[in-house]
Design a protein around this motif. Structure first.
Motif, mmCIF file in Angstrom:
data_model
loop_
_atom_site.group_PDB
_atom_site.id
_atom_site.type_symbol
_atom_site.label_atom_id
_atom_site.label_comp_id
_atom_site.label_asym_id
_atom_site.label_seq_id
_atom_site.Cartn_x
_atom_site.Cartn_y
_atom_site.Cartn_z
ATOM 1 N N GLN A 293 -7.151 -2.577 14.787
ATOM 2 C CA GLN A 293 -5.816 -2.293 14.266
ATOM 3 C C GLN A 293 -5.563 -3.121 13.012
ATOM 4 O OE1 GLN A 293 -2.167 -3.573 16.421
ATOM 5 N NE2 GLN A 293 -1.740 -1.386 16.559
ATOM 6 N N VAL A 294 -4.927 -2.500 12.032
ATOM 7 C CA VAL A 294 -4.575 -3.205 10.799
ATOM 8 C C VAL A 294 -3.437 -4.175 11.087
ATOM 9 C CG1 VAL A 294 -3.650 -2.959 8.469
ATOM 10 C CG2 VAL A 294 -5.347 -1.329 9.315
ATOM 11 N N ARG A 295 -3.603 -5.413 10.676
ATOM 12 C CA ARG A 295 -2.578 -6.441 10.840
ATOM 13 C C ARG A 295 -2.396 -7.177 9.509
ATOM 14 N NH1 ARG A 295 -1.948 -7.996 16.439
ATOM 15 N NH2 ARG A 295 -2.260 -6.070 17.610
ATOM 16 N N PRO A 296 -1.215 -7.740 9.258
ATOM 17 C CA PRO A 296 -1.000 -8.538 8.041
ATOM 18 C C PRO A 296 -1.457 -9.978 8.230
ATOM 19 C CG PRO A 296 1.066 -8.273 9.210
ATOM 20 C CD PRO A 296 0.038 -7.520 9.994
ATOM 21 N N GLY A 297 -2.138 -10.514 7.227
ATOM 22 C CA GLY A 297 -2.593 -11.888 7.270
ATOM 23 C C GLY A 297 -1.784 -12.766 6.341
ATOM 24 N N PHE B 31 -5.709 -6.730 6.980
ATOM 25 C CA PHE B 31 -7.094 -6.760 7.429
ATOM 26 C C PHE B 31 -7.171 -6.031 8.763
ATOM 27 C CE2 PHE B 31 -5.131 -10.282 9.595
ATOM 28 C CZ PHE B 31 -5.776 -10.378 10.818
ATOM 29 N N GLN B 32 -8.381 -5.717 9.192
ATOM 30 C CA GLN B 32 -8.566 -4.984 10.442
ATOM 31 C C GLN B 32 -8.952 -5.952 11.562
ATOM 32 O OE1 GLN B 32 -11.845 -1.928 11.623
ATOM 33 N NE2 GLN B 32 -10.248 -0.762 10.593
ATOM 34 N N LEU B 33 -8.030 -6.165 12.469
ATOM 35 C CA LEU B 33 -8.250 -7.043 13.599
ATOM 36 C C LEU B 33 -9.066 -6.314 14.661
ATOM 37 C CD1 LEU B 33 -5.834 -9.424 15.325
ATOM 38 C CD2 LEU B 33 -6.671 -7.513 16.686
ATOM 39 N N VAL B 34 -9.977 -7.047 15.327
ATOM 40 C CA VAL B 34 -10.788 -6.447 16.388
ATOM 41 C C VAL B 34 -10.610 -7.231 17.683
ATOM 42 C CG1 VAL B 34 -12.516 -5.379 14.913
ATOM 43 C CG2 VAL B 34 -12.813 -7.754 15.601
ATOM 44 N N LYS B 35 -10.514 -6.504 18.780
ATOM 45 C CA LYS B 35 -10.414 -7.091 20.114
ATOM 46 C C LYS B 35 -11.137 -6.171 21.084
ATOM 47 C CE LYS B 35 -6.366 -8.387 21.518
ATOM 48 N NZ LYS B 35 -4.911 -8.404 21.848
ATOM 49 N N PHE B 36 -11.402 -6.656 22.277
ATOM 50 C CA PHE B 36 -11.885 -5.771 23.327
ATOM 51 C C PHE B 36 -10.713 -4.950 23.850
ATOM 52 C CE2 PHE B 36 -15.410 -8.937 23.920
ATOM 53 C CZ PHE B 36 -16.442 -8.055 23.625
ATOM 54 N N SER C 77 -0.151 -6.364 0.922
ATOM 55 C CA SER C 77 -0.697 -6.562 -0.411
ATOM 56 C C SER C 77 -1.888 -5.678 -0.731
ATOM 57 C CB SER C 77 -1.112 -8.033 -0.582
ATOM 58 O OG SER C 77 -2.112 -8.374 0.360
ATOM 59 N N SER C 78 -2.327 -4.883 0.233
ATOM 60 C CA SER C 78 -3.404 -3.934 -0.022
ATOM 61 C C SER C 78 -3.305 -2.799 0.958
ATOM 62 C CB SER C 78 -4.771 -4.623 0.102
ATOM 63 O OG SER C 78 -4.977 -5.060 1.420
ATOM 64 N N ALA C 79 -3.797 -1.655 0.557
ATOM 65 C CA ALA C 79 -3.752 -0.482 1.414
ATOM 66 C C ALA C 79 -5.027 -0.418 2.236
ATOM 67 C CB ALA C 79 -3.606 0.786 0.583
ATOM 68 N N THR C 80 -4.872 -0.215 3.532
ATOM 69 C CA THR C 80 -6.015 -0.083 4.420
ATOM 70 C C THR C 80 -5.843 1.188 5.222
ATOM 71 O OG1 THR C 80 -6.085 -2.486 4.594
ATOM 72 C CG2 THR C 80 -7.324 -1.231 6.247
#
Length: 229
Positions: A50-54, A60-65, A216-219
Motif C-alpha cells: 500500500q502507498v503510504r506517505p513518508g 512510497f510503497q509499504l510492504v507487510k505480510f 510529493s510524488s505520484a505512485t
C-alpha cells in the motif's frame, strides 16, 4: 528542538540500513515460514502492499505480510476488518511478524526502524499543522506512540506522542524505543483499539488549521485496506 538532520541523520540511516540488512538475512527462515503460513491459510498474494506517505509527504510503497482476507459483500464492498481478520492474521499482528517485510523499506531508505508509523495518504489533508509535523522525520516500523499504547490510543494521543518524538529525537531515544518494543511484543499490548479489530479511521481535527502537506510524488495505486497500524 532536535530534528533529524546532518550527522545525526547520517548515523541513523547507517544504523537503520545495517540493522535491516542483517535482520533480513538472519530472519529469512522466519519470514519464509510466515510467507508459507499466509499462503496456506489466505492464499495469494502473500504480501500486502500500500502507498503510504513518508518524510515530507513523499510517497512510497509499504510492504507487510497479509493478515486479512479480501471478503466482500453482495455490493462488492470489503467487509469490516473484524470479519476479514483471520486467526493467523491475529497471531501475526500480536507478534508483529506481519511487520518484518518493512525491513526492506528500511533498507531502501524509505523508513527507519524507529519513527512515527506511516499512515494513509488520505489523512494528509486532515492533519492540523501540529499533527502534520509527524512527517518532519522518517516514518518507522515502531515508534514512541507504539510503545506507549499502540492502537489502543486515540488519535489525539497518538499524534501528540509522534510530535513529541520529532522534538526530542536522539539515537539514545531510538535505542530505548527498540528495547521497549521487544517488551511490548512479548506482552502483546495495544494490538487494537477497544471495540475495534484494528484501529478506527482518522477523520481529522476540525478545530485546528490545516497544513499544506500533499504527496510529493505520484505512485500508482495499489491494494487498499481499512486496517491502520
Amino acid at each position: 528542538m532536535q530534528r533529524q538532520a546532518g550527522v545525526g541523520l547520517f548515523l541513523k540511516r547507517f544504523i537503520d540500513r545495517l540493522a535491516a540488512g542483517v535482520g533480513l538475512l538472519c530472519l529469512s527462515p522466519v519470514m519464509a515460514t510466515t510467507a508459507l503460513l499466509v499462503r496456506a491459510t489466505m492464499g495469494g498474494p502473500v504480501l500486502f502492499r500500500q502507498v503510504r506517505p513518508g518524510r515530507g509527504g513523499k510517497l512510497f510503497q509499504l510492504v507487510k505480510f497479509r493478515t486479512m482476507l479480501d471478503t466482500r459483500d453482495a455490493e462488492g464492498n470489503l467487509l469490516p476488518d473484524g470479519q476479514r481478520l483471520t486467526r493467523v492474521g491475529r497471531f501475526l499482528r500480536a507478534t508483529s511478524l506481519d511487520e518484518l517485510p518493512q525491513l526492506w523499506n528500511v533498507l531502501r531508505g524509505e523508513m527507519s526502524l524507529v519513527g512515527p508509523r506511516p499512515l494513509l495518504v488520505e489523512y494528509l489533508p486532515r492533519y492540523s499543522a501540529e499533527q502534520a509535523r509527524r512527517h518532519d522525520v522518517l516514518p518507522g516500523i515502531t515508534g514512541w506512540a507504539q510503545v506507549n499504547g499502540r492502537n489502543a490510543l486515540g488519535w489525539d494521543d497518538r499524534f501528540r506522542l509522534d510530535v513529541w518524538y520529532v522534538d526530542h529525537w536522539s539515537l539514545a531515544l531510538d535505542l530505548k524505543i527498540l528495547m521497549l518494543t521487544l517488551l511490548r511484543v512479548v506482552q502483546r499490548q495495544g494490538i487494537s483499539f477497544e471495540g475495534d479489530a484494528t484501529m478506527f479511521k482518522f477523520l481529522g481535527s476540525s478545530t485546528q488549521a490545516r497544513p499544506q502537506l500533499v504527496p510529493s510524488s505520484a505512485t500508482p495505486p495499489v491494494e487498499r485496506c481499512r486496517a491502520i497500524r
